[in-house]
Write a protein that holds these residues in place. Sequence first.
Motif, PDB file in Angstrom:
ATOM      1  N   SER A 479       0.921  -1.549   0.343  1.00  0.00           N
ATOM      2  CA  SER A 479       0.062  -0.376  -0.240  1.00  0.00           C
ATOM      3  C   SER A 479       0.972   1.160  -0.354  1.00  0.00           C
ATOM      4  CB  SER A 479      -0.711   0.197   0.977  1.00  0.00           C
ATOM      5  OG  SER A 479      -0.178   0.103   2.526  1.00  0.00           O
ATOM      6  N   GLY A 480       2.207   0.809   0.421  1.00  0.00           N
ATOM      7  CA  GLY A 480       3.049   2.177   0.584  1.00  0.00           C
ATOM      8  C   GLY A 480       3.856   2.702  -1.022  1.00  0.00           C
ATOM      9  N   ALA A 481       3.466   1.739  -2.026  1.00  0.00           N
ATOM     10  CA  ALA A 481       3.843   2.146  -3.652  1.00  0.00           C
ATOM     11  C   ALA A 481       2.468   2.253  -4.504  1.00  0.00           C
ATOM     12  CB  ALA A 481       5.293   1.318  -3.577  1.00  0.00           C
ATOM     13  N   SER A 482       3.216   1.945  -5.855  1.00  0.00           N
ATOM     14  CA  SER A 482       2.145   1.960  -6.391  1.00  0.00           C
ATOM     15  C   SER A 482       2.705   1.830  -7.878  1.00  0.00           C
ATOM     16  CB  SER A 482       0.943   3.675  -6.705  1.00  0.00           C
ATOM     17  OG  SER A 482       1.922   4.522  -7.296  1.00  0.00           O
ATOM     18  N   THR A 505      11.113  -2.848  -0.076  1.00  0.00           N
ATOM     19  CA  THR A 505      12.108  -1.096   0.460  1.00  0.00           C
ATOM     20  C   THR A 505      11.583  -0.516  -1.330  1.00  0.00           C
ATOM     21  OG1 THR A 505      13.712  -1.924   0.090  1.00  0.00           O
ATOM     22  CG2 THR A 505      12.498  -1.952   2.292  1.00  0.00           C
ATOM     23  N   THR A 511      13.273   2.737   3.864  1.00  0.00           N
ATOM     24  CA  THR A 511      11.825   2.827   4.635  1.00  0.00           C
ATOM     25  C   THR A 511      10.738   1.387   3.771  1.00  0.00           C
ATOM     26  OG1 THR A 511      11.522   5.047   4.363  1.00  0.00           O
ATOM     27  CG2 THR A 511       9.832   3.598   4.821  1.00  0.00           C
ATOM     28  N   LEU A 513       8.512  -0.532   2.827  1.00  0.00           N
ATOM     29  CA  LEU A 513       6.804  -1.039   2.415  1.00  0.00           C
ATOM     30  C   LEU A 513       5.725  -1.099   2.919  1.00  0.00           C
ATOM     31  CD1 LEU A 513       7.367   0.985  -0.719  1.00  0.00           C
ATOM     32  CD2 LEU A 513       7.270   2.407   0.964  1.00  0.00           C
ATOM     33  N   ALA A 514       5.631  -3.105   3.120  1.00  0.00           N
ATOM     34  CA  ALA A 514       5.270  -3.867   3.497  1.00  0.00           C
ATOM     35  C   ALA A 514       5.601  -4.956   4.377  1.00  0.00           C
ATOM     36  CB  ALA A 514       4.314  -4.219   2.655  1.00  0.00           C
TER      37      ALA A 514
END
Length: 667
Positions: A479-482, A505, A511, A513-514
């Motif tokens: 969800s932290g990227a697309s 990452t 960081t 992301l999941a």
Amino acid sequence: MSGISGLLNNALTGLQAAQSALQVTGNNIANVNTPGYSRETAVQSSLTPSLYGGQYLGNGAQIDAVTRSYNGYLQSQVWSTAATASGASTLDTQLQPIVNLIAGTDSGLSTSINQFFASGVAQVAANPADIPSRQNLVGQAQSLAQTLQTSAQQMQQAADGVNQQIGQSITAINSLTQQIARLNVQINSLSGAGSAPNSLLDQRDQLITQLSGQVGVTVLPQDGNQVNVFTGNGQVLVAGAQSFDLKTTPNAYDPSQLEVAYAANGAVLSSGLQGGALGGLLQFRNQVLQPAQNALGRIADGLASAMNSQQAQGLDLNGQFGAAMFQAGSVQVLASSTNSGNAVISGSVVDANALTTADYRLNYDGSNWTVTNLSSGQPVSGATVAASGSATVLTFDGVQVNVSGAQAGNSFEVQPTRYGALNFQSVLTDPTKIAAASPYVSSAGQMQSGSLVNTNLGNLTLSAGQYSASSGAGALVISGASVPTSLQVTLTSGGTSGAVGFEVTQPGSATVLASGSLSLGGSGQVLSIPYASNPPGGYWNVTLAGSTAVSGDAFTLSPAGGGNGGNAQVMAALQTAKTLAGGSTSLEGAYSQLVSQVATQGSQAQSALSAATSVAAQATAAQQSVSGVNLDEEATRLIQYQQAYQAAAKAIQVGSSLFTSLLQAVQ
């Protein structure tokens, strides 16, 4: 009367009877080629004898009537079969150009579809970075759009032609019914006790035969030798001395479609008209043309939706998501001419896979909406109604309709695919914007100083990935990227059994992301990267799998470059991918269904025409066997009545000679 005077009188009546019979026979011969003429017969009888000297002596002969040879049942069969044959002929004449357009061996549409996929898309898939290949695909897309448009335009011209011919047929019907009504008046005034104006009756029957060629009719005899004429479903056209004119009127929903109505009150009759040229035109429009337009429009909508969605999933030569390639015609939402208020309504295709080839009727009672499939006549199951601000949103069979301001009693007709092909366009002109590349390339290793370095020791793999409308059960959503953000998957533990951990990452970033875990030796763990834009929406899914994991092993997801043709390969497969009718058929399959449907209707129309023509010929032959003039028979009667005339004249001569002798004897 007796004696010489009796002889003269009897001979004179015989002479007059023979003369009348000769006149009738001559009239039959003269009208042998007159359409609708019925053979006439002079009905002769003996006059009442007189009693003289205890004996009844005859008083000669007389012509009681001149009758026409007529059988009402056989004539009604002529009218019925003429209507059927004319309707079949009109349907076949209108249908064959559509058969040639859609199902002909040299159909340009079939060729264009095959060339678009086989020569256009497939060539880009094989040479994704080649500009000439991309330019060829742009040209093939434009050619396909032009062919679809041309096919739809020819169908629309056929629809316009139907409107024109309906008007011509109504003009002919009105002229015929007016003449029939006038003949009713004349026949009624000339019909006396035991006599009838045969020629006028024949003229009227012939007019009704011509009327049957325009529309199926039912004829009911009335007093005074008059007739009333009705359409096959009981709508009156002629009642005694009055005819009821028809006119064309715009459809209550679609003004481009003409209907048949009474000229006096505007009541629409189209739905009940059968037979004749008019019935054939209406049958062609309702059962052949409009379904074919809808089917072709659905193919256009499906092609635009599938290609545009696939474009949006991939990357072009500039690393951007692909632009739309096609634009299909819009959904038509038509308000009834009887609606009150000023409702604002619009429609759009939201799921081409769920589209049907039907039109729909929306009815609002002030509280509830009902959606009816006009092809089946049944309510649509699964239709949803929701509020969106001040508007109401109806969703059914792949269509979304937004309406506001509707009032109780309002009704609307929705044509989802009617203009899909007619207004179909190719809107992509820049070959660099063809999204041939997949959004990601999956690689073992990690980025170091701009280069991919693979030091992995385990046997885990990361799949190439594919698009999905949903993430699926058990998937790890990043969800932290697309898409198409570069990503790195790094194992945080190792082993050969059980579960190992990993984290996601961006390359060079700490960081997380999941994070998740993978069961070794199993089917793998799906990672879902969402698309931020819609279309296409959905996710790019990759699967991490294997049986031996080493902590620190890594995998990289990086945007594909211009030499990647993964998305173009998926595009090429759309020709046979099941993207229509709820996933039950492909673009190619839908076109094959349309070809089969139209070809079958064409074959059935020709068979029906052959059968109807044969039946009509048999009915006419049966009617002519009773009413037609046979020259051989008339020649025989001519000799018979000639001899009777000559014999009567001889009898008069004998009587005259006797009378002269008597006068001389008494002088």
